[in-house]
Design a protein around this motif. Structure first.
Motif, PDB file in Angstrom:
ATOM      1  N   VAL A 419      40.657  36.024  42.472  1.00 23.60           N
ATOM      2  CA  VAL A 419      40.282  36.144  43.884  1.00 23.60           C
ATOM      3  C   VAL A 419      41.471  36.621  44.701  1.00 23.60           C
ATOM      4  N   ARG A 420      42.638  36.025  44.461  1.00 25.42           N
ATOM      5  CA  ARG A 420      43.861  36.429  45.177  1.00 25.42           C
ATOM      6  C   ARG A 420      44.173  37.899  44.913  1.00 25.42           C
ATOM      7  N   SER A 421      44.115  38.307  43.637  1.00 26.41           N
ATOM      8  CA  SER A 421      44.436  39.703  43.296  1.00 26.41           C
ATOM      9  C   SER A 421      43.469  40.677  43.964  1.00 26.41           C
ATOM     10  N   MET A 422      42.183  40.364  43.959  1.00 23.56           N
ATOM     11  CA  MET A 422      41.197  41.252  44.565  1.00 23.56           C
ATOM     12  C   MET A 422      41.363  41.326  46.081  1.00 23.56           C
ATOM     13  N   ASN A 423      41.633  40.192  46.698  1.00 16.82           N
ATOM     14  CA  ASN A 423      41.852  40.205  48.154  1.00 16.82           C
ATOM     15  C   ASN A 423      43.002  41.145  48.508  1.00 16.82           C
ATOM     16  N   LYS A 424      44.109  41.040  47.767  1.00 23.15           N
ATOM     17  CA  LYS A 424      45.271  41.874  48.044  1.00 23.15           C
ATOM     18  C   LYS A 424      45.000  43.344  47.722  1.00 23.15           C
ATOM     19  N   ALA A 425      44.316  43.579  46.591  1.00 19.00           N
ATOM     20  CA  ALA A 425      44.042  44.969  46.188  1.00 19.00           C
ATOM     21  C   ALA A 425      43.148  45.669  47.211  1.00 19.00           C
ATOM     22  N   LEU A 426      42.119  44.965  47.688  1.00 22.46           N
ATOM     23  CA  LEU A 426      41.202  45.585  48.656  1.00 22.46           C
ATOM     24  C   LEU A 426      41.853  45.795  50.015  1.00 22.46           C
ATOM     25  N   LYS A 427      42.933  45.076  50.290  1.00 25.34           N
ATOM     26  CA  LYS A 427      43.673  45.279  51.543  1.00 25.34           C
ATOM     27  C   LYS A 427      44.806  46.297  51.381  1.00 25.34           C
ATOM     28  N   GLY A 428      44.967  46.804  50.149  1.00 31.71           N
ATOM     29  CA  GLY A 428      46.045  47.760  49.879  1.00 31.71           C
ATOM     30  C   GLY A 428      47.405  47.100  49.799  1.00 31.71           C
ATOM     31  N   GLU A 429      47.449  45.801  49.540  1.00 36.74           N
ATOM     32  CA  GLU A 429      48.717  45.070  49.492  1.00 36.74           C
ATOM     33  C   GLU A 429      49.301  45.074  48.075  1.00 36.74           C
ATOM     34  N   TYR A 430      50.608  44.837  47.975  1.00 40.28           N
ATOM     35  CA  TYR A 430      51.290  44.713  46.692  1.00 40.28           C
ATOM     36  C   TYR A 430      50.857  43.399  46.043  1.00 40.28           C
ATOM     37  N   ILE A 431      50.537  43.461  44.749  1.00 45.96           N
ATOM     38  CA  ILE A 431      50.063  42.275  44.038  1.00 45.96           C
ATOM     39  C   ILE A 431      51.195  41.760  43.165  1.00 45.96           C
ATOM     40  N   ASP A 432      51.831  40.685  43.618  1.00 54.16           N
ATOM     41  CA  ASP A 432      52.951  40.113  42.874  1.00 54.16           C
ATOM     42  C   ASP A 432      52.427  39.053  41.920  1.00 54.16           C
ATOM     43  N   ILE A 433      52.739  39.185  40.666  1.00 54.42           N
ATOM     44  CA  ILE A 433      52.303  38.235  39.662  1.00 54.42           C
ATOM     45  C   ILE A 433      53.453  37.314  39.242  1.00 54.42           C
ATOM     46  N   LEU A 434      54.598  37.905  38.968  1.00 52.21           N
ATOM     47  CA  LEU A 434      55.746  37.123  38.527  1.00 52.21           C
ATOM     48  C   LEU A 434      56.572  36.640  39.721  1.00 52.21           C
TER      49      LEU A 434
END
Length: 434
Positions: A419-434
């Protein structure tokens, strides 16, 4: 003084009662729709005219599936204060009905306290109370003794009574002939069977059914036609004894309706999952749409300690196929009198089953909270999630005990949260995992 005797009498006269108005509002139905269903016997509003504090609910297959909670003391567990604690917990968790199944002590004060203070529907099984009330052995009781206890419960304000009217002397021969694996597991049914066996007389609840109807008509008590021959194990599911009794309950339903007395019909019991839908449809046909009240059904015999789960599986299937009323089952089923925690677990399981069935049946607004929960989860709105949760206390405790590093995740996934990754991706934000 009101101008009608029972809710069914009022409905057939075209009168919309205050109770019908309340039910219509709760069910998102018109008052006229509720009146018509009550007139047909397809919805019952269990509301004894002496139960002044009741918050009325309708029971019917097209309405929200209701949940009943069985409580009451026994010879081994006789603390009425503990039972009242269970009552309050059950009401707080949304149970629409409480059945007092007490089999020990001075039961009338407890029963009066329930009908004097509890807003839920109150049900009883008068045959249990007969031995306790008269303090005499079963074989010494007369038919009149049993009927007088039915009247006493009506006078105490009880909204519905379970009466095992459908077994007769013919049933004694059937049980002996068909050699069921579990015989009769209904406590009330076994008492009636034992009384008939010892006295040689006919079932008083069947023989004097017309007299009982007059009592129920006077106080507007709903009759819950008990299934004495409900299957107590998978092997006895849908057998001759169960179905033959159901046919008789259909006949008794007609007789009650002729006197404007409301009726529910009780059903299984233990039953294989693949037999449940057929049983619901058969009951609807034989009993002409009278609301069906089921115990479980419990879909496997090998899970003592987890029968709230086996019953929830069967209950969801039954309600989706037309059952109107689920009797909860707790983890203590078959083992012991349930404690407060058992009651809570049983209610949650039954409410989940009822809610899942309501969604499947497309009951109006049944899915509203589910859709709201999805929105709250997508936006990580934890407070809104607790508002939507069936058991907010448990949900909040689990999260608080295992807090994640970041609020926009849980300790299961952390930054890997979809959910967090999709929210950021759809907003065009950088998706930090590490």
């Amino acid at each position: 003084m009101r101008e009608y005797t029972t809710q069914m009498d009022a409905a057939r006269r075209g009168i919309i009662t205050p109770e019908m108005r309340t039910v219509a509002r709760k069910e998102y139905r018109t008052e006229e729709e509720i009146r018509e269903l009550v007139a047909k016997g397809q919805v019952v509003i269990c509301a004894n005219r002496l139960h002044k504090c009741i918050d009325p609910n309708g029971v019917g297959s097209m309405l929200r599936t209701k949940v009943n909670v069985n409580l009451g003391v026994s010879r081994d567990c006789k603390d009425y204060d503990v039972e009242l604690e269970k009552v309050m917990a059950a009401v707080d968790m949304g149970a629409e009905s409480i059945m007092d199944l007490s089999s020990h002590g001075d039961t009338e004060p407890f029963r009066k306290k329930l009908t004097g203070e509890c807003p839920a529907m109150i049900g009883t099984v008068p045959v249990y109370d007969s031995v306790i009330h008269y303090r005499r052995d079963l074989a010494t009781l007369t038919a009149k003794d049993f009927i007088d206890v039915v009247r006493l419960h009506a006078e105490n304000g009880v909204d519905f009574v379970t009466l095992h009217c459908g077994i007769t002397r013919k049933t004694i021969e059937q049980i002996k002939k068909h050699k069921r694996k579990m015989n009769i597991v209904s406590r009330g049914g076994s008492l009636v069977f034992a009384w008939m066996s010892m006295t040689g007389k006919e079932n008083p609840f069947y023989e004097y059914f017309d007299e009982i109807l007059e009592i129920c008509r006077e106080y507007d008590v709903t009759i819950s036609l008990g299934d004495a021959c409900r299957p107590g194990c998978l092997a006895d599911g849908s057998d001759v004894c169960q179905i033959e009794e159901l046919v008789r309950l259909g006949e008794l339903t007609k007789r009650a309706w002729e006197r404007d007395v409301q009726v529910m019909v009780e059903g299984p019991g233990h039953m294989p999952l693949d037999q449940i839908e057929a049983n619901m449809k058969l009951q609807q046909t034989i009993c002409m749409g009278a609301p069906f009240y089921v115990l479980g059904p419990i879909v496997t015999d090998i899970a003592p300690g987890y029968d709230h789960i086996t019953a929830a599986i069967g209950g969801a299937a039954a309600a989706a196929a037309g059952a109107a009323f689920l009797c909860y089952v707790t983890p203590a089923e078959h083992l012991a009198l349930p404690d407060v925690d058992d009651v809570k677990q049983g209610i949650v399981a039954a409410k989940i089953a009822a809610h899942a069935a309501d969604i499947a049946k497309k009951v109006p607004h049944a899915r509203d909270l589910d859709d709201a929960m999805a929105d709250a989860r997508r936006t990580f709105d934890w407070e809104r999630q607790w508002e939507c949760a069936l058991d907010a206390e448990t949900a909040r405790r689990i999260r608080d005990e295992r807090k994640p590093e970041h609020e926009d995740s849980c300790s299961m996934c952390g930054k890997f949260c979809a959910v967090r990754s999709m929210n950021k991706a759809l907003k065009g934000e950088y998706i930090d995992i590490l």
